[in-house]
Design a protein around this motif. Structure first.
Motif, PDB file in Angstrom:
ATOM      1  N   GLU A   1      45.918   0.621  42.664  1.00 14.28           N
ATOM      2  CA  GLU A   1      45.124  -0.553  43.059  1.00 14.28           C
ATOM      3  C   GLU A   1      45.640  -1.129  44.377  1.00 14.28           C
ATOM      4  O   GLU A   1      44.850  -1.530  45.241  1.00 14.28           O
ATOM      5  N   LEU A   2      46.968  -1.173  44.543  1.00 12.72           N
ATOM      6  CA  LEU A   2      47.551  -1.724  45.763  1.00 12.72           C
ATOM      7  C   LEU A   2      47.302  -0.816  46.966  1.00 12.72           C
ATOM      8  O   LEU A   2      47.229  -1.282  48.102  1.00 12.72           O
ATOM      9  N   ALA A   3      47.160   0.474  46.730  1.00 15.59           N
ATOM     10  CA  ALA A   3      46.855   1.414  47.809  1.00 15.59           C
ATOM     11  C   ALA A   3      45.362   1.392  48.135  1.00 15.59           C
ATOM     12  O   ALA A   3      44.946   1.911  49.168  1.00 15.59           O
TER      13      ALA A   3
ATOM     14  N   HIS B   1      42.520 -10.380  46.184  1.00 24.60           N
ATOM     15  CA  HIS B   1      43.738 -11.177  46.102  1.00 24.60           C
ATOM     16  C   HIS B   1      43.930 -11.645  44.651  1.00 24.60           C
ATOM     17  O   HIS B   1      43.061 -12.328  44.108  1.00 24.60           O
ATOM     18  N   PHE B   2      45.070 -11.291  44.072  1.00 28.00           N
ATOM     19  CA  PHE B   2      45.324 -11.608  42.669  1.00 28.00           C
ATOM     20  C   PHE B   2      46.679 -12.263  42.469  1.00 28.00           C
ATOM     21  O   PHE B   2      47.604 -12.056  43.258  1.00 28.00           O
ATOM     22  N   ARG B   3      46.780 -13.026  41.390  1.00 29.81           N
ATOM     23  CA  ARG B   3      48.040 -13.592  40.906  1.00 29.81           C
ATOM     24  C   ARG B   3      48.238 -13.061  39.496  1.00 29.81           C
ATOM     25  O   ARG B   3      47.319 -13.096  38.676  1.00 29.81           O
ATOM     26  N   VAL B   4      49.442 -12.569  39.222  1.00 32.22           N
ATOM     27  CA  VAL B   4      49.788 -12.062  37.896  1.00 32.22           C
ATOM     28  C   VAL B   4      50.948 -12.888  37.359  1.00 32.22           C
ATOM     29  O   VAL B   4      51.971 -13.042  38.028  1.00 32.22           O
TER      30      VAL B   4
ATOM     31  N   LEU C   1      49.003  -9.390  46.083  1.00 31.03           N
ATOM     32  CA  LEU C   1      49.345  -9.594  44.683  1.00 31.03           C
ATOM     33  C   LEU C   1      50.531 -10.533  44.607  1.00 31.03           C
ATOM     34  O   LEU C   1      51.630 -10.198  45.055  1.00 31.03           O
ATOM     35  N   ALA C   2      50.310 -11.733  44.072  1.00 28.21           N
ATOM     36  CA  ALA C   2      51.398 -12.675  43.816  1.00 28.21           C
ATOM     37  C   ALA C   2      51.865 -12.429  42.382  1.00 28.21           C
ATOM     38  O   ALA C   2      51.054 -12.303  41.477  1.00 28.21           O
ATOM     39  N   ILE C   3      53.182 -12.365  42.195  1.00 27.13           N
ATOM     40  CA  ILE C   3      53.727 -12.006  40.890  1.00 27.13           C
ATOM     41  C   ILE C   3      54.716 -13.062  40.412  1.00 27.13           C
ATOM     42  O   ILE C   3      55.645 -13.427  41.137  1.00 27.13           O
ATOM     43  N   VAL C   4      54.515 -13.515  39.169  1.00 22.46           N
ATOM     44  CA  VAL C   4      55.500 -14.315  38.453  1.00 22.46           C
ATOM     45  C   VAL C   4      55.863 -13.494  37.234  1.00 22.46           C
ATOM     46  O   VAL C   4      55.047 -13.321  36.326  1.00 22.46           O
TER      47      VAL C   4
ATOM     48  N   GLU D   1      42.211 -14.651  42.865  1.00 25.38           N
ATOM     49  CA  GLU D   1      42.279 -15.765  43.824  1.00 25.38           C
ATOM     50  C   GLU D   1      41.564 -15.439  45.135  1.00 25.38           C
ATOM     51  O   GLU D   1      41.774 -16.102  46.140  1.00 25.38           O
ATOM     52  N   SER D   2      40.734 -14.415  45.106  1.00 23.26           N
ATOM     53  CA  SER D   2      40.076 -13.957  46.327  1.00 23.26           C
ATOM     54  C   SER D   2      39.288 -15.063  47.019  1.00 23.26           C
ATOM     55  O   SER D   2      39.274 -15.139  48.257  1.00 23.26           O
ATOM     56  N   HIS D   3      38.645 -15.911  46.237  1.00 23.06           N
ATOM     57  CA  HIS D   3      37.835 -16.991  46.818  1.00 23.06           C
ATOM     58  C   HIS D   3      38.667 -17.923  47.693  1.00 23.06           C
ATOM     59  O   HIS D   3      38.147 -18.554  48.602  1.00 23.06           O
ATOM     60  N   GLN D   4      39.971 -18.012  47.451  1.00 26.44           N
ATOM     61  CA  GLN D   4      40.846 -18.881  48.240  1.00 26.44           C
ATOM     62  C   GLN D   4      41.197 -18.260  49.595  1.00 26.44           C
ATOM     63  O   GLN D   4      41.803 -18.922  50.431  1.00 26.44           O
ATOM     64  N   HIS D   5      40.831 -17.002  49.792  1.00 30.94           N
ATOM     65  CA  HIS D   5      41.211 -16.280  51.004  1.00 30.94           C
ATOM     66  C   HIS D   5      40.004 -15.860  51.835  1.00 30.94           C
ATOM     67  O   HIS D   5      40.113 -14.967  52.675  1.00 30.94           O
ATOM     68  N   HIS D   6      38.863 -16.497  51.602  1.00 35.17           N
ATOM     69  CA  HIS D   6      37.632 -16.170  52.325  1.00 35.17           C
ATOM     70  C   HIS D   6      37.889 -16.221  53.825  1.00 35.17           C
ATOM     71  O   HIS D   6      38.396 -17.209  54.350  1.00 35.17           O
TER      72      HIS D   6
END
Length: 97
Positions: free
Chosen positions: A79-81, A50-53, A87-90, A33-38
């Protein structure tokens, strides 16, 4: 081994590989979702920040939302470090809606 034409794994590939190996999901979707956070904090040229899992795994059965997130975060600690800023998580157990 011939590497001509081989592509480098993306961050989404790395996330998918680690979560698959450690949590053996029945369903896994990794969305960049990186493009949404430009222009926002943590964004870099080229994305992959920026990712959603969305993950369904038996490993989450009987675990709270916080425990599930901790399992995902632990699997992706490197990766988070590093280059993953958000990272959005469901996270669901099998059979949960």
């Amino acid at each position: 081994m011939n590497l001509i034409g081989a592509r480098m794994p993306t961050m989404a590939d790395r996330i998918t590989g680690k979560l698959t190996a450690q949590l053996v999901p029945e369903h896994l979707k990794v969305i960049d979702e990186s493009h949404q956070h430009h222009g926002h904090a943590g964004w870099r040229e080229g994305g992959e920040t920026h990712f959603r899992v969305e993950i369904v795994s038996p490993a989450f059965t009987g675990k709270s939302r916080l425990e599930r997130h901790r399992l995902v975060n632990a699997a992706l600690s490197e990766e988070l470090a590093g280059s993953v800023h958000a990272l959005a998580i469901v996270a669901r157990a099998p059979g949960e809606a």
